[in-house]
Design a protein around this motif. Structure first.
Motif, PDB file in Angstrom:
ATOM      1  N   TYR A  36       0.851  -1.182   0.000  1.00 42.72           N
ATOM      2  CA  TYR A  36       0.000   0.000   0.000  1.00 42.72           C
ATOM      3  C   TYR A  36       0.890   1.235   0.000  1.00 42.72           C
ATOM      4  O   TYR A  36       1.999   1.220   0.528  1.00 42.72           O
ATOM      5  CB  TYR A  36      -0.893   0.030   1.245  1.00 42.72           C
ATOM      6  CG  TYR A  36      -2.142  -0.816   1.140  1.00 42.72           C
ATOM      7  CD1 TYR A  36      -2.100  -2.184   1.356  1.00 42.72           C
ATOM      8  CD2 TYR A  36      -3.369  -0.242   0.823  1.00 42.72           C
ATOM      9  CE1 TYR A  36      -3.253  -2.960   1.258  1.00 42.72           C
ATOM     10  CE2 TYR A  36      -4.527  -1.003   0.731  1.00 42.72           C
ATOM     11  CZ  TYR A  36      -4.457  -2.364   0.948  1.00 42.72           C
ATOM     12  OH  TYR A  36      -5.600  -3.126   0.856  1.00 42.72           O
ATOM     13  N   GLN A  38       0.904   5.554   0.767  1.00 47.06           N
ATOM     14  CA  GLN A  38       0.219   6.666   1.435  1.00 47.06           C
ATOM     15  C   GLN A  38       0.891   7.962   1.035  1.00 47.06           C
ATOM     16  O   GLN A  38       2.020   8.244   1.453  1.00 47.06           O
ATOM     17  CB  GLN A  38       0.250   6.480   2.947  1.00 47.06           C
ATOM     18  CG  GLN A  38      -0.589   7.475   3.715  1.00 47.06           C
ATOM     19  CD  GLN A  38      -0.632   7.156   5.202  1.00 47.06           C
ATOM     20  OE1 GLN A  38       0.344   6.683   5.778  1.00 47.06           O
ATOM     21  NE2 GLN A  38      -1.769   7.398   5.830  1.00 47.06           N
ATOM     22  N   GLY A  41      -1.050  13.461   3.443  1.00 49.28           N
ATOM     23  CA  GLY A  41      -2.402  13.943   3.696  1.00 49.28           C
ATOM     24  C   GLY A  41      -3.509  13.043   3.186  1.00 49.28           C
ATOM     25  O   GLY A  41      -4.687  13.423   3.251  1.00 49.28           O
ATOM     26  N   GLU A  42      -3.159  11.863   2.701  1.00 48.07           N
ATOM     27  CA  GLU A  42      -4.168  10.969   2.130  1.00 48.07           C
ATOM     28  C   GLU A  42      -4.196   9.628   2.856  1.00 48.07           C
ATOM     29  O   GLU A  42      -3.316   9.311   3.655  1.00 48.07           O
ATOM     30  CB  GLU A  42      -3.895  10.742   0.644  1.00 48.07           C
ATOM     31  CG  GLU A  42      -3.936  12.012  -0.185  1.00 48.07           C
ATOM     32  CD  GLU A  42      -3.751  11.733  -1.668  1.00 48.07           C
ATOM     33  OE1 GLU A  42      -3.472  12.698  -2.406  1.00 48.07           O
ATOM     34  OE2 GLU A  42      -3.874  10.567  -2.086  1.00 48.07           O
ATOM     35  N   GLY A  43      -5.229   8.846   2.583  1.00 47.76           N
ATOM     36  CA  GLY A  43      -5.319   7.503   3.127  1.00 47.76           C
ATOM     37  C   GLY A  43      -4.458   6.532   2.345  1.00 47.76           C
ATOM     38  O   GLY A  43      -3.783   6.904   1.392  1.00 47.76           O
ATOM     39  N   LEU A  44      -4.500   5.279   2.748  1.00 53.03           N
ATOM     40  CA  LEU A  44      -3.709   4.254   2.079  1.00 53.03           C
ATOM     41  C   LEU A  44      -4.394   3.814   0.794  1.00 53.03           C
ATOM     42  O   LEU A  44      -5.612   3.641   0.744  1.00 53.03           O
ATOM     43  CB  LEU A  44      -3.525   3.035   2.979  1.00 53.03           C
ATOM     44  CG  LEU A  44      -2.446   3.116   4.045  1.00 53.03           C
ATOM     45  CD1 LEU A  44      -2.870   4.019   5.176  1.00 53.03           C
ATOM     46  CD2 LEU A  44      -2.111   1.726   4.574  1.00 53.03           C
ATOM     47  N   LEU A  46      -4.123   0.833  -2.315  1.00 53.11           N
ATOM     48  CA  LEU A  46      -3.501  -0.416  -2.739  1.00 53.11           C
ATOM     49  C   LEU A  46      -2.618  -0.156  -3.955  1.00 53.11           C
ATOM     50  O   LEU A  46      -3.077   0.418  -4.951  1.00 53.11           O
ATOM     51  CB  LEU A  46      -4.564  -1.449  -3.084  1.00 53.11           C
ATOM     52  CG  LEU A  46      -4.036  -2.789  -3.609  1.00 53.11           C
ATOM     53  CD1 LEU A  46      -3.266  -3.530  -2.522  1.00 53.11           C
ATOM     54  CD2 LEU A  46      -5.178  -3.648  -4.136  1.00 53.11           C
ATOM     55  N   PHE A  89       3.843   0.831   2.519  1.00 56.19           N
ATOM     56  CA  PHE A  89       3.576  -0.165   3.551  1.00 56.19           C
ATOM     57  C   PHE A  89       3.436  -1.543   2.921  1.00 56.19           C
ATOM     58  O   PHE A  89       2.645  -1.735   1.999  1.00 56.19           O
ATOM     59  CB  PHE A  89       2.288   0.147   4.302  1.00 56.19           C
ATOM     60  CG  PHE A  89       2.340   1.382   5.145  1.00 56.19           C
ATOM     61  CD1 PHE A  89       1.943   2.613   4.636  1.00 56.19           C
ATOM     62  CD2 PHE A  89       2.790   1.322   6.453  1.00 56.19           C
ATOM     63  CE1 PHE A  89       1.996   3.756   5.414  1.00 56.19           C
ATOM     64  CE2 PHE A  89       2.839   2.459   7.243  1.00 56.19           C
ATOM     65  CZ  PHE A  89       2.446   3.674   6.723  1.00 56.19           C
TER      66      PHE A  89
END
Lengths: 113, 115
Positions: A36, A38, A41-44, A46, A89
């Motif tokens: 993943y 990131q 300022g953003e989410g994870l 895929l 990640f």
């Protein structure tokens, strides 16, 4: 218990350099493996996945091969861009029923022009 | 493209206060997750719902954290009282039932700072 270990960061590269981010895992059975990303300022999101040994996941020039013999899932890209700067990640999931992900600690990539 | 909605994006509170986070998953996604991401670490699962039922809350500090998903759609995560160590990003994710290879879609997160 299950765990994921990533190489320490930050990784700093010049644009167009080759990227490798190491990831190894500990788990019983045959987990699915993921990367993943990131962005600030953003989410994870895929990036790619592999569900069985020797599978190669790929997306946006990134690749990773599921190596059961070395319990590894290293992320590679042949030529990085400034826009690839983010936190990466590695994660595993042992259960297709629950979908629970176990993440590594993350590796920060900084690409300089 | 469908998204997981979270609010608030940022929350600053004093210790011992109560705080709540809201998540609206992608429509039709039966499975919902709350993860906590401490700065410099990977996300850790706090609680997982299947429809309105909790299926895994083994890592949820139940003395101060609670989570609900009353109608099996949106969800609320509450902390009362907040402690300094609760400062983190709280991520919500959802997954459609039967999705292959456990592909989770994450929201942008709610960043909590406890003073």
């Amino acid at each position: 218990g299950d765990s994921v270990t990533q190489m320490e960061g930050p990784v700093t590269l010049s644009e167009e350099a080759f990227l490798t981010i190491n990831c190894t895992y500990t788990a019983t059975g045959y987990p699915s493996l993921f990367w993943y990303v990131q962005y600030p300022g953003e989410g994870l999101q895929l990036l790619l996945k592999a569900t069985k040994a020797d599978d190669k996941g790929s997306n946006k020039g990134f690749e990773a091969t599921y190596r059961k013999e070395t319990t590894s899932f290293h992320l590679e890209k042949g030529s990085v861009q400034v826009s690839d700067s983010a936190v990466y990640f590695c994660a595993l999931s042992r259960s297709s029923n629950t979908g629970k992900l176990i993440f590594g600690q993350g590796t920060t990539l900084q690409v300089k022009p | 493209e469908a998204e997981v909605a979270q609010s608030p994006r940022y929350k600053i509170t004093e210790k011992s206060q109560a705080v709540a986070f809201w998540c609206d998953p992608i429509s039709g996604h039966a499975t919902l997750y709350w993860y906590r991401q401490i700065l410099g670490q990977g996300p850790e699962l706090l609680v997982q719902f299947q429809d309105e039922s909790v299926v895994d809350d083994s890592q949820l500090p139940k003395d101060r954290f609670s989570a609900e998903r009353l109608k099996g759609v949106d969800s609320t995560l509450k902390i009362q009282p907040a402690e300094l160590g609760d400062s983190a990003m709280y991520l919500c994710a959802s997954r459609i039932q039967g999705a292959g290879a456990n592909v989770l879609t994450f929201g942008a997160g709610s960043r909590l700072t406890v003073l």
